[in-house]
Motif scaffolding. Structure first.
Motif, PDB file in Angstrom:
ATOM      1  N   MET A  62       0.800  -1.202   0.000  1.00  0.00           N
ATOM      2  CA  MET A  62       0.000   0.000   0.000  1.00  0.00           C
ATOM      3  C   MET A  62       0.847   1.271   0.000  1.00  0.00           C
ATOM      4  SD  MET A  62      -3.166  -0.473  -0.172  1.00  0.00           S
ATOM      5  CE  MET A  62      -3.524  -2.007  -0.926  1.00  0.00           C
ATOM      6  N   GLU A  63       2.123   1.079  -0.236  1.00  0.00           N
ATOM      7  CA  GLU A  63       3.010   2.241  -0.251  1.00  0.00           C
ATOM      8  C   GLU A  63       2.626   3.215  -1.355  1.00  0.00           C
ATOM      9  OE1 GLU A  63       7.725   3.174  -0.765  1.00  0.00           O
ATOM     10  OE2 GLU A  63       7.121   1.208  -0.002  1.00  0.00           O
ATOM     11  N   TYR A  64       2.162   2.694  -2.495  1.00  0.00           N
ATOM     12  CA  TYR A  64       1.758   3.566  -3.598  1.00  0.00           C
ATOM     13  C   TYR A  64       0.578   4.445  -3.203  1.00  0.00           C
ATOM     14  CZ  TYR A  64      -1.997   0.222  -4.464  1.00  0.00           C
ATOM     15  OH  TYR A  64      -3.091  -0.573  -4.342  1.00  0.00           O
ATOM     16  N   LEU A  65      -0.323   3.939  -2.365  1.00  0.00           N
ATOM     17  CA  LEU A  65      -1.474   4.726  -1.920  1.00  0.00           C
ATOM     18  C   LEU A  65      -1.028   5.879  -1.031  1.00  0.00           C
ATOM     19  CD1 LEU A  65      -4.551   4.915  -2.053  1.00  0.00           C
ATOM     20  CD2 LEU A  65      -4.652   3.466  -0.034  1.00  0.00           C
ATOM     21  N   ILE A  66      -0.024   5.627  -0.213  1.00  0.00           N
ATOM     22  CA  ILE A  66       0.504   6.679   0.658  1.00  0.00           C
ATOM     23  C   ILE A  66       1.140   7.785  -0.179  1.00  0.00           C
ATOM     24  CG2 ILE A  66       2.198   7.198   2.448  1.00  0.00           C
ATOM     25  CD1 ILE A  66       1.735   4.311   3.480  1.00  0.00           C
ATOM     26  N   TRP A  67       1.965   7.401  -1.156  1.00  0.00           N
ATOM     27  CA  TRP A  67       2.631   8.411  -1.984  1.00  0.00           C
ATOM     28  C   TRP A  67       1.644   9.148  -2.878  1.00  0.00           C
ATOM     29  CZ3 TRP A  67       6.954  10.431  -0.701  1.00  0.00           C
ATOM     30  CH2 TRP A  67       7.888   9.687   0.018  1.00  0.00           C
ATOM     31  N   ALA A  68       0.664   8.430  -3.400  1.00  0.00           N
ATOM     32  CA  ALA A  68      -0.361   9.090  -4.218  1.00  0.00           C
ATOM     33  C   ALA A  68      -1.175  10.070  -3.368  1.00  0.00           C
ATOM     34  CB  ALA A  68      -1.272   8.048  -4.851  1.00  0.00           C
ATOM     35  N   GLY A  69      -1.494   9.673  -2.155  1.00  0.00           N
ATOM     36  CA  GLY A  69      -2.218  10.562  -1.245  1.00  0.00           C
ATOM     37  C   GLY A  69      -1.409  11.793  -0.882  1.00  0.00           C
ATOM     38  N   ALA A  70      -0.113  11.599  -0.692  1.00  0.00           N
ATOM     39  CA  ALA A  70       0.749  12.750  -0.398  1.00  0.00           C
ATOM     40  C   ALA A  70       0.795  13.707  -1.589  1.00  0.00           C
ATOM     41  CB  ALA A  70       2.151  12.268  -0.045  1.00  0.00           C
ATOM     42  N   ALA A  71       0.838  13.159  -2.793  1.00  0.00           N
ATOM     43  CA  ALA A  71       0.855  14.006  -3.993  1.00  0.00           C
ATOM     44  C   ALA A  71      -0.463  14.763  -4.138  1.00  0.00           C
ATOM     45  CB  ALA A  71       1.115  13.150  -5.228  1.00  0.00           C
ATOM     46  N   VAL A  72      -1.574  14.103  -3.866  1.00  0.00           N
ATOM     47  CA  VAL A  72      -2.879  14.766  -3.947  1.00  0.00           C
ATOM     48  C   VAL A  72      -2.975  15.869  -2.893  1.00  0.00           C
ATOM     49  CG1 VAL A  72      -5.364  14.397  -3.649  1.00  0.00           C
ATOM     50  CG2 VAL A  72      -4.024  12.784  -4.985  1.00  0.00           C
ATOM     51  N   SER A  73      -2.452  15.614  -1.709  1.00  0.00           N
ATOM     52  CA  SER A  73      -2.450  16.632  -0.658  1.00  0.00           C
ATOM     53  C   SER A  73      -1.616  17.841  -1.049  1.00  0.00           C
ATOM     54  CB  SER A  73      -1.923  16.051   0.655  1.00  0.00           C
ATOM     55  OG  SER A  73      -2.828  15.128   1.178  1.00  0.00           O
ATOM     56  N   VAL A  74      -0.499  17.605  -1.705  1.00  0.00           N
ATOM     57  CA  VAL A  74       0.344  18.714  -2.160  1.00  0.00           C
ATOM     58  C   VAL A  74      -0.388  19.542  -3.209  1.00  0.00           C
ATOM     59  CG1 VAL A  74       2.462  19.264  -3.425  1.00  0.00           C
ATOM     60  CG2 VAL A  74       2.526  17.648  -1.540  1.00  0.00           C
ATOM     61  N   VAL A  75      -1.130  18.891  -4.091  1.00  0.00           N
ATOM     62  CA  VAL A  75      -1.921  19.625  -5.084  1.00  0.00           C
ATOM     63  C   VAL A  75      -2.948  20.514  -4.382  1.00  0.00           C
ATOM     64  CG1 VAL A  75      -3.621  19.365  -6.928  1.00  0.00           C
ATOM     65  CG2 VAL A  75      -1.564  17.960  -6.927  1.00  0.00           C
ATOM     66  N   GLY A  76      -3.601  19.989  -3.368  1.00  0.00           N
ATOM     67  CA  GLY A  76      -4.554  20.785  -2.598  1.00  0.00           C
ATOM     68  C   GLY A  76      -3.880  21.939  -1.884  1.00  0.00           C
ATOM     69  N   LEU A  77      -2.696  21.709  -1.354  1.00  0.00           N
ATOM     70  CA  LEU A  77      -1.952  22.765  -0.675  1.00  0.00           C
ATOM     71  C   LEU A  77      -1.543  23.871  -1.642  1.00  0.00           C
ATOM     72  CD1 LEU A  77      -0.648  23.759   1.944  1.00  0.00           C
ATOM     73  CD2 LEU A  77       1.369  22.456   1.328  1.00  0.00           C
ATOM     74  N   VAL A  78      -1.152  23.488  -2.845  1.00  0.00           N
ATOM     75  CA  VAL A  78      -0.813  24.491  -3.864  1.00  0.00           C
ATOM     76  C   VAL A  78      -2.046  25.341  -4.194  1.00  0.00           C
ATOM     77  CG1 VAL A  78      -0.158  24.773  -6.289  1.00  0.00           C
ATOM     78  CG2 VAL A  78       1.128  23.227  -4.821  1.00  0.00           C
ATOM     79  N   GLY A  79      -3.202  24.707  -4.270  1.00  0.00           N
ATOM     80  CA  GLY A  79      -4.437  25.443  -4.513  1.00  0.00           C
ATOM     81  C   GLY A  79      -4.750  26.424  -3.398  1.00  0.00           C
ATOM     82  N   ILE A  80      -4.533  26.021  -2.165  1.00  0.00           N
ATOM     83  CA  ILE A  80      -4.770  26.905  -1.029  1.00  0.00           C
ATOM     84  C   ILE A  80      -3.792  28.081  -1.056  1.00  0.00           C
ATOM     85  CG2 ILE A  80      -4.670  27.058   1.492  1.00  0.00           C
ATOM     86  CD1 ILE A  80      -5.675  24.122   1.513  1.00  0.00           C
ATOM     87  N   LEU A  81      -2.542  27.811  -1.362  1.00  0.00           N
ATOM     88  CA  LEU A  81      -1.559  28.902  -1.454  1.00  0.00           C
ATOM     89  C   LEU A  81      -1.914  29.863  -2.588  1.00  0.00           C
ATOM     90  CD1 LEU A  81       1.760  26.967  -0.822  1.00  0.00           C
ATOM     91  CD2 LEU A  81       0.569  28.517   0.730  1.00  0.00           C
ATOM     92  N   TRP A  82      -2.410  29.328  -3.713  1.00  0.00           N
ATOM     93  CA  TRP A  82      -2.842  30.192  -4.809  1.00  0.00           C
ATOM     94  C   TRP A  82      -3.975  31.110  -4.355  1.00  0.00           C
ATOM     95  CZ3 TRP A  82      -7.470  30.961  -7.247  1.00  0.00           C
ATOM     96  CH2 TRP A  82      -7.429  31.757  -8.383  1.00  0.00           C
ATOM     97  N   CYS A  83      -4.900  30.575  -3.563  1.00  0.00           N
ATOM     98  CA  CYS A  83      -6.007  31.385  -3.059  1.00  0.00           C
ATOM     99  C   CYS A  83      -5.504  32.509  -2.165  1.00  0.00           C
ATOM    100  CB  CYS A  83      -6.997  30.516  -2.287  1.00  0.00           C
ATOM    101  SG  CYS A  83      -7.931  29.382  -3.324  1.00  0.00           S
ATOM    102  N   ILE A  84      -4.538  32.226  -1.310  1.00  0.00           N
ATOM    103  CA  ILE A  84      -3.986  33.246  -0.424  1.00  0.00           C
ATOM    104  C   ILE A  84      -3.339  34.354  -1.241  1.00  0.00           C
ATOM    105  CG2 ILE A  84      -2.197  33.684   1.305  1.00  0.00           C
ATOM    106  CD1 ILE A  84      -2.801  30.829   2.363  1.00  0.00           C
ATOM    107  N   ILE A  85      -2.550  33.971  -2.221  1.00  0.00           N
ATOM    108  CA  ILE A  85      -1.868  34.965  -3.059  1.00  0.00           C
ATOM    109  C   ILE A  85      -2.884  35.772  -3.868  1.00  0.00           C
ATOM    110  CG2 ILE A  85      -0.319  35.222  -5.038  1.00  0.00           C
ATOM    111  CD1 ILE A  85       1.220  32.768  -3.887  1.00  0.00           C
ATOM    112  N   SER A  86      -3.907  35.113  -4.385  1.00  0.00           N
ATOM    113  CA  SER A  86      -4.919  35.792  -5.191  1.00  0.00           C
ATOM    114  C   SER A  86      -5.691  36.821  -4.363  1.00  0.00           C
ATOM    115  CB  SER A  86      -5.880  34.765  -5.782  1.00  0.00           C
ATOM    116  OG  SER A  86      -6.883  35.387  -6.508  1.00  0.00           O
ATOM    117  N   VAL A  87      -6.046  36.480  -3.146  1.00  0.00           N
ATOM    118  CA  VAL A  87      -6.764  37.416  -2.277  1.00  0.00           C
ATOM    119  C   VAL A  87      -5.870  38.594  -1.905  1.00  0.00           C
ATOM    120  CG1 VAL A  87      -7.794  37.686   0.019  1.00  0.00           C
ATOM    121  CG2 VAL A  87      -8.417  35.745  -1.407  1.00  0.00           C
ATOM    122  N   ALA A  88      -4.613  38.331  -1.621  1.00  0.00           N
ATOM    123  CA  ALA A  88      -3.689  39.418  -1.286  1.00  0.00           C
ATOM    124  C   ALA A  88      -3.531  40.377  -2.463  1.00  0.00           C
ATOM    125  CB  ALA A  88      -2.334  38.849  -0.874  1.00  0.00           C
ATOM    126  N   GLN A  89      -3.436  39.845  -3.665  1.00  0.00           N
ATOM    127  CA  GLN A  89      -3.322  40.702  -4.853  1.00  0.00           C
ATOM    128  C   GLN A  89      -4.599  41.502  -5.080  1.00  0.00           C
ATOM    129  OE1 GLN A  89      -2.316  37.979  -7.969  1.00  0.00           O
ATOM    130  NE2 GLN A  89      -0.111  38.106  -7.569  1.00  0.00           N
TER     131      GLN A  89
END
Length: 71
Positions: free
Chosen positions: A1-28
């Protein structure tokens, strides 16, 4: 199940990038000095994207937890 852990970590990073984009967009948007109606319209769009990013991040974290439990 190691692939599920790494895939989940990658999906979480994508979500984190989206959240950071929202922060930057609101600040701008706040720095741009928009009128109240224009600022409100832009923030409404960002809120929808923010909720989607949070959802993606939570799904990724759930994938990591399931991978750990099954591993």
């Amino acid at each position: 199940m190691e692939y599920l852990i790494w895939a989940g970590a990658a999906v979480s990073v994508v979500g984190l990038v989206g959240i950071l984009w929202c922060i930057i967009s609101v600040a701008q948007a706040k720095r741009a000095g928009l009128e109240d109606a224009a600022l409100r319209a832009r923030l409404q769009r960002v809120v929808v994207i923010n909720m989607a990013a949070l959802f993606v991040s939570v799904i990724g974290l759930m994938m990591v937890v399931v991978g750990i439990f099954l591993g």
